[in-house]
Design a protein around this motif. Structure first.
Motif, PDB file in Angstrom:
ATOM      1  N   ARG A 250     -11.744  -8.974  -1.693  1.00  0.00           N
ATOM      2  CA  ARG A 250     -11.602  -8.655  -3.107  1.00  0.00           C
ATOM      3  C   ARG A 250     -10.495  -9.485  -3.743  1.00  0.00           C
ATOM      4  N   THR A 251      -9.426  -9.717  -2.998  1.00  0.00           N
ATOM      5  CA  THR A 251      -8.318 -10.496  -3.546  1.00  0.00           C
ATOM      6  C   THR A 251      -8.719 -11.943  -3.751  1.00  0.00           C
TER       7      THR A 251
ATOM      8  N   PRO B   8      -5.300  -6.438  -4.922  1.00  0.00           N
ATOM      9  CA  PRO B   8      -6.755  -6.395  -4.704  1.00  0.00           C
ATOM     10  C   PRO B   8      -7.501  -5.613  -5.768  1.00  0.00           C
ATOM     11  N   HIS B   9      -6.764  -4.923  -6.652  1.00  0.00           N
ATOM     12  CA  HIS B   9      -7.404  -4.126  -7.698  1.00  0.00           C
ATOM     13  C   HIS B   9      -7.362  -4.820  -9.064  1.00  0.00           C
TER      14      HIS B   9
ATOM     15  N   LEU C 283       0.834  -1.194   0.000  1.00  0.00           N
ATOM     16  CA  LEU C 283       0.000   0.000   0.000  1.00  0.00           C
ATOM     17  C   LEU C 283       0.872   1.247   0.000  1.00  0.00           C
TER      18      LEU C 283
ATOM     19  N   TRP D 261      -0.288  -6.568   2.374  1.00  0.00           N
ATOM     20  CA  TRP D 261       0.053  -5.387   1.575  1.00  0.00           C
ATOM     21  C   TRP D 261       1.010  -4.428   2.276  1.00  0.00           C
TER      22      TRP D 261
ATOM     23  N   LEU E 167     -10.167  -5.736   1.510  1.00  0.00           N
ATOM     24  CA  LEU E 167      -9.073  -6.040   0.588  1.00  0.00           C
ATOM     25  C   LEU E 167      -8.866  -7.552   0.468  1.00  0.00           C
TER      26      LEU E 167
END
Length: 470
Positions: free
Chosen positions: A376-377, A450-451, A101, A303, A373
């Motif tokens: 989402r991952t 995660p994005h 991050l 992260w 996060l």
């Protein structure tokens, strides 16, 4: 006092931020141009091309006359970025190598500037208190029913596992117990377990087969029953998130077996531990609280910039074997006068307050933000599994437990798979791992961004397909 020239100015003190500001602009610009020059997850050309680029840009590295701080900083940071494996790229998916991050990275800058050393209170007053408070908060997630859980900050899973084995070796044992500590683990255990046994002068671990990827309780029961009463103390080690496939051993059953046979129980949750942040996935770690020690590693599914490991324990007494004294760091009269004793919180002496970046992340995002996060991952991993399942040219080893998947083109032999992986690396198009199972070699994708979007994953499959011989 006038500010010293940029090359010799100090990062700390009231003038430090003023000296740092223009240098940080150079670093950020060089990171940008380096990433643009790389234009992918990995520099193209393989080891020889990268080595040549570093030599051409950076040598000599110890000139008689320096190039000046701005030129040196720009050149070397640009070269590092241009030659980096960038875990923020969705196609950089080989290892448990997370994209940190920006928030945590910015916090880490303060550590570099202030340079506290966590071996005595007078070198790190605020950092010492922050470390204890944050470590205990994280240990509370592992041991929610414990009165005073604690955790040590480590360089990562390897150091945490080594500490866990050391604490097991040094733990009190019945007076009539003889023989060295025996470690029982699965073939799925991290290699650091075997290195810890070697480092600590213990017998080679009894390594049980894990043909399905996880420890079988019946096999463990047979092994522990044979050891009981015939040897010294026993340490059973389970894994919550294996390196090869990201699977989790049956923790409740193994905890019950350890208790039944009087064995100590350690869980290596370096990878899977952050599921504790997620309301959706934390149930996969049921049984964690029954372990005597638990390894966590937030520079994987957390992260954080390296390093961000922890070893959690249910009570401070577990850490008693680490007590140590060096008069210049923790003299008895200083401790009696109220100065905190930090030396027993690590086997290292000088060490950075890696807890700051973790504390900033926890406070900024909270458990729910980090849990989001995680969710989402893991959702991206399930999406990738769906794409592989739906593609007629690929086979999936198994549905993902965490964020790791094993897959391969249908009909590809081991030599072909290894060649595909190396070709993608050499061309700088994708970074995929490899894992060997009883069914042969597989390509490994570990998705820690995660994005990541479905389109990124579709493109990754196309890259592999484009390198598969027809």
């Amino acid at each position: 006092m006038p500010v010293a020239p940029a090359g010799t100015a100090l990062a700390g003190g009231t003038d430090g931020p003023r000296a740092l500001r223009p240098l940080l602009d150079i670093v950020l610009d060089a990171l940008t141009t380096g990433a643009q020059d790389r234009s992918g997850p990995l520099p193209p050309g393989g080891p020889d091309a990268v080595a040549r680029a570093v030599r051409d840009a950076c040598l000599p590295l110890l000139p008689e006359q320096g190039t000046g701080p701005h030129t040196a900083l720009r050149t070397l940071v640009h070269t590092l970025a241009a030659g980096a494996a960038d875990p923020a790229d969705p196609h950089c998916a080989a290892h448990l190598h997370c994209p940190p991050l920006a928030l945590a990275t910015a916090a880490d800058l303060a550590v570099g500037a202030l340079n506290p050393s966590m071996d005595s209170w007078d070198q790190a007053p605020a950092a010492a208190e922050l470390e204890v408070r944050t470590a205990r908060a994280l240990a509370g997630l592992v041991y929610p029913a414990a009165t005073a859980p604690d955790a040590l900050v480590t360089t990562g899973g390897t150091e945490s596992n080594q500490l866990a084995v050391l604490l097991a070796r040094e733990a009190p044992r019945p007076p009539d117990t003889t023989g060295p500590l025996r470690i029982v683990c699965g073939a799925n255990a991290h290699h650091s377990i075997h290195r810890a046994a070697w480092l600590l002068g213990l017998p080679e671990p009894l390594t049980l087969p894990t043909p399905d990827g996880t420890l079988d309780p019946a096999t463990v029961h047979t092994c522990l029953a044979e050891l009981t009463g015939r040897t010294g103390p026993v340490l059973l080690i389970a894994t919550a998130g294996t390196t090869d496939a990201g699977v989790i051993d049956p923790l409740p059953a193994l905890a019950a077996l350890a208790d039944r046979h009087g064995a100590r129980f350690h869980i290596d949750a370096s990878y899977g531990g952050p599921l504790l942040f997620s309301d959706t996935h934390r149930h996969a770690l049921t049984g964690l609280a029954h372990a005597h020690t638990v390894t966590l590693d937030l520079h994987k599914l957390g992260w954080q910039p390296v390093a961000a490991g922890l070893l959690a324990v249910p009570a401070p007494a577990t850490l008693t074997p680490l007590a140590h004294q060096a008069d210049y760091l923790n003299a008895d009269d200083d401790t009696e006068a109220g100065l905190p004793d930090l030396l027993g919180r690590s086997l290292r002496t000088t060490r950075r307050p890696d807890i700051l970046k973790i504390a900033v992340t926890l406070k900024a995002l909270g458990r729910q933000g980090l849990g989001d996060l995680v969710d989402r991952t893991l959702a991206a991993a399930r999406t990738f599994a769906d794409l592989i399942d739906a593609h007629p040219g690929y086979e999936l080893h198994s549905r993902p437990t965490l964020a790791t998947l094993l897959f391969r083109p249908i009909g590809a032999d081991d030599t072909t798979l290894a060649t595909i992986r190396r070709s993608l690396l050499t061309e700088g198009h994708a970074v995929l791992g490899r894992a060997t199972t009883p069914t042969g070699l597989w390509l490994k994708a570990t998705l820690l961004n995660p994005h990541t979007q479905p389109g990124d994953l579709t493109n990754l499959l196309k890259l592999v397909e484009g390198h598969t011989p027809r």
